[in-house]
Design a protein around this motif. Structure first.
Motif, PDB file in Angstrom:
ATOM      1  N   GLN A   1     104.514 -33.132  -2.332  1.00  0.00           N
ATOM      2  CA  GLN A   1     105.320 -31.926  -2.874  1.00  0.00           C
ATOM      3  C   GLN A   1     106.818 -32.332  -2.540  1.00  0.00           C
ATOM      4  O   GLN A   1     107.604 -31.689  -2.987  1.00  0.00           O
ATOM      5  CB  GLN A   1     105.031 -30.680  -1.856  1.00  0.00           C
ATOM      6  N   GLY A   2     106.930 -33.465  -1.793  1.00  0.00           N
ATOM      7  CA  GLY A   2     108.545 -33.758  -1.648  1.00  0.00           C
ATOM      8  C   GLY A   2     109.096 -33.456  -0.341  1.00  0.00           C
ATOM      9  O   GLY A   2     110.187 -33.681   0.086  1.00  0.00           O
ATOM     10  N   LYS A   3     108.186 -32.737   0.664  1.00  0.00           N
ATOM     11  CA  LYS A   3     108.550 -32.469   1.955  1.00  0.00           C
ATOM     12  C   LYS A   3     108.609 -33.744   2.806  1.00  0.00           C
ATOM     13  O   LYS A   3     107.577 -34.604   2.675  1.00  0.00           O
ATOM     14  CB  LYS A   3     107.813 -31.289   2.486  1.00  0.00           C
ATOM     15  N   ASN A   4     109.431 -33.664   3.670  1.00  0.00           N
ATOM     16  CA  ASN A   4     109.496 -34.976   4.817  1.00  0.00           C
ATOM     17  C   ASN A   4     108.394 -34.413   5.800  1.00  0.00           C
ATOM     18  O   ASN A   4     108.638 -33.163   6.400  1.00  0.00           O
ATOM     19  CB  ASN A   4     110.790 -35.019   5.302  1.00  0.00           C
ATOM     20  N   VAL A   5     107.301 -34.911   6.018  1.00  0.00           N
ATOM     21  CA  VAL A   5     106.464 -34.625   6.800  1.00  0.00           C
ATOM     22  C   VAL A   5     105.920 -35.505   7.768  1.00  0.00           C
ATOM     23  O   VAL A   5     105.963 -36.802   7.888  1.00  0.00           O
ATOM     24  CB  VAL A   5     104.885 -34.302   5.796  1.00  0.00           C
ATOM     25  N   LEU A   6     105.724 -35.021   9.252  1.00  0.00           N
ATOM     26  CA  LEU A   6     105.290 -35.823  10.384  1.00  0.00           C
ATOM     27  C   LEU A   6     103.910 -35.484  10.630  1.00  0.00           C
ATOM     28  O   LEU A   6     103.416 -34.237  11.086  1.00  0.00           O
ATOM     29  CB  LEU A   6     106.153 -35.760  11.551  1.00  0.00           C
ATOM     30  N   LEU A   7     102.901 -36.335  10.973  1.00  0.00           N
ATOM     31  CA  LEU A   7     101.697 -36.049  10.977  1.00  0.00           C
ATOM     32  C   LEU A   7     101.426 -36.328  12.698  1.00  0.00           C
ATOM     33  O   LEU A   7     101.629 -37.696  12.715  1.00  0.00           O
ATOM     34  CB  LEU A   7     100.381 -36.710  10.247  1.00  0.00           C
TER      35      LEU A   7
ATOM     36  N   PRO B   1     106.012 -45.335   9.712  1.00  0.00           N
ATOM     37  CA  PRO B   1     106.214 -44.988   8.073  1.00  0.00           C
ATOM     38  C   PRO B   1     104.506 -45.197   7.598  1.00  0.00           C
ATOM     39  O   PRO B   1     103.903 -46.094   7.942  1.00  0.00           O
ATOM     40  CB  PRO B   1     106.944 -45.857   7.535  1.00  0.00           C
ATOM     41  N   THR B   2     104.282 -44.415   6.628  1.00  0.00           N
ATOM     42  CA  THR B   2     102.730 -44.503   5.797  1.00  0.00           C
ATOM     43  C   THR B   2     103.278 -45.014   4.562  1.00  0.00           C
ATOM     44  O   THR B   2     104.173 -44.972   3.946  1.00  0.00           O
ATOM     45  CB  THR B   2     101.937 -43.266   5.944  1.00  0.00           C
ATOM     46  N   GLU B   3     101.873 -45.398   3.683  1.00  0.00           N
ATOM     47  CA  GLU B   3     101.998 -45.659   2.423  1.00  0.00           C
ATOM     48  C   GLU B   3     102.451 -44.477   1.550  1.00  0.00           C
ATOM     49  O   GLU B   3     102.893 -44.808   0.186  1.00  0.00           O
ATOM     50  CB  GLU B   3     101.004 -46.275   2.001  1.00  0.00           C
ATOM     51  N   VAL B   4     102.432 -43.580   1.769  1.00  0.00           N
ATOM     52  CA  VAL B   4     102.867 -42.148   1.218  1.00  0.00           C
ATOM     53  C   VAL B   4     104.198 -41.998   1.492  1.00  0.00           C
ATOM     54  O   VAL B   4     104.661 -41.825   2.373  1.00  0.00           O
ATOM     55  CB  VAL B   4     102.077 -40.887   1.856  1.00  0.00           C
ATOM     56  N   ASP B   5     104.892 -41.709   0.326  1.00  0.00           N
ATOM     57  CA  ASP B   5     106.325 -41.347   0.220  1.00  0.00           C
ATOM     58  C   ASP B   5     106.635 -39.939   1.238  1.00  0.00           C
ATOM     59  O   ASP B   5     105.807 -39.190   1.083  1.00  0.00           O
ATOM     60  CB  ASP B   5     106.990 -41.375  -0.751  1.00  0.00           C
TER      61      ASP B   5
ATOM     62  N   TYR C   1     112.115 -33.378   9.999  1.00  0.00           N
ATOM     63  CA  TYR C   1     111.255 -32.972   9.320  1.00  0.00           C
ATOM     64  C   TYR C   1     110.924 -31.704   8.687  1.00  0.00           C
ATOM     65  O   TYR C   1     111.510 -30.885   9.406  1.00  0.00           O
ATOM     66  CB  TYR C   1     109.931 -33.405   9.947  1.00  0.00           C
ATOM     67  N   ASP C   2     110.565 -31.511   7.620  1.00  0.00           N
ATOM     68  CA  ASP C   2     110.426 -30.251   6.962  1.00  0.00           C
ATOM     69  C   ASP C   2     109.127 -29.575   7.702  1.00  0.00           C
ATOM     70  O   ASP C   2     108.771 -28.355   7.645  1.00  0.00           O
ATOM     71  CB  ASP C   2     110.137 -30.245   5.381  1.00  0.00           C
ATOM     72  N   MET C   3     107.963 -30.377   7.825  1.00  0.00           N
ATOM     73  CA  MET C   3     106.674 -29.960   8.241  1.00  0.00           C
ATOM     74  C   MET C   3     105.993 -31.081   9.356  1.00  0.00           C
ATOM     75  O   MET C   3     106.348 -32.130   9.089  1.00  0.00           O
ATOM     76  CB  MET C   3     105.853 -29.834   6.963  1.00  0.00           C
ATOM     77  N   VAL C   4     105.514 -30.443  10.444  1.00  0.00           N
ATOM     78  CA  VAL C   4     104.878 -31.115  11.403  1.00  0.00           C
ATOM     79  C   VAL C   4     103.419 -30.757  11.487  1.00  0.00           C
ATOM     80  O   VAL C   4     103.194 -29.281  11.757  1.00  0.00           O
ATOM     81  CB  VAL C   4     105.720 -31.015  12.717  1.00  0.00           C
TER      82      VAL C   4
END
Length: 223
Positions: free
Chosen positions: A65-71, A109-113, A147-150
């Motif tokens: 969705q374009g959010k900067n996410v940290l898993l 970093p992952t393969e997903v932007d 990050y926008d979402m964790v």
């Protein structure tokens, strides 16, 4: 290192199951009208119900969705995210919380932007204490700056206290249950523990429901 696990939201982003994950994402976005949803904890009542796969796929669709996410792999009892993304687990969350390295030193970093991964790191003897520490509070402040979402993958809530400790620190919690596996009493008990911990239960994902042979259906239900 184990073979990389496949995530359907990456391998088949237009599949029916991937669309269900996007529906979950939409419902979460709508649930945050009164309060911005920046952190979500994913747990289950018991092991083997699909919480880690669910957490990873949710992280992917939010990043898409374009959010900067940290898993964050916060399952310090049985970490698996490093297998899912095929990275080393030498350093991670536990390394950061014990102040041995900074967050930026150990992010993958992952393969997903827009999607980064923080593995668990070395398994500690005191997971619940680490998650309730001042270091954890500082960690959350730190990640919200970048990050926008964790999204946190945590241990099953009925097995250990870790998820309860983290529940009231996150903006919302999702409970994963497995069709035909999770007992009703276990699901109810998990919900009660989350409420006792003052966690905000956003809803439940029913996983592994078999429809027409081998198709699986994921359902997100608001309370």
């Amino acid at each position: 290192m184990k073979t990389k696990r496949k995530l359907i939201t990456i391998t088949a982003p237009k599949s029916p199951i991937s669309e269900q994950y996007k529906t979950i994402r939409t419902n979460i976005n709508f649930s945050s009208v009164d309060r911005e949803m920046r952190s979500i904890m994913v747990t289950s009542s018991g092991p083997g119900e699909g919480k880690s796969t669910t957490a990873a796929n949710m992280a992917v669709v939010f990043a898409q969705q374009g959010k900067n996410v940290l898993l964050v792999d916060a399952d310090m009892r049985k970490p698996t995210a490093h297998y899912t993304f095929n990275v080393q687990n030498t350093f991670g969350l536990t390394t950061v919380l014990t102040r041995q390295k900074t967050l930026r030193d150990v992010i993958h970093p992952t393969e997903v932007d827009h999607l980064d991964l923080l593995t668990c790191g070395p398994v500690p003897p005191n997971p619940a204490e680490l998650l309730s520490s001042r270091s954890m509070e500082e960690f959350l402040v730190d990640v919200y700056a970048d990050y926008d979402m964790v999204i946190f993958d945590t241990p099953p809530i009925l097995a250990v206290t870790d998820a309860q400790v983290l529940a009231n620190q996150c903006h919302g919690t999702i409970l994963v249950v497995s069709s035909g596996t999770t007992e009703i009493e276990s699901g109810q008990k998990a919900k009660e523990l989350l409420q006792t911990a003052k966690g905000k239960l956003l809803g439940v994902i029913l996983n592994n429901r078999e429809i027409k042979d081998t198709n699986y259906y994921y359902y997100y239900g608001k309370r």
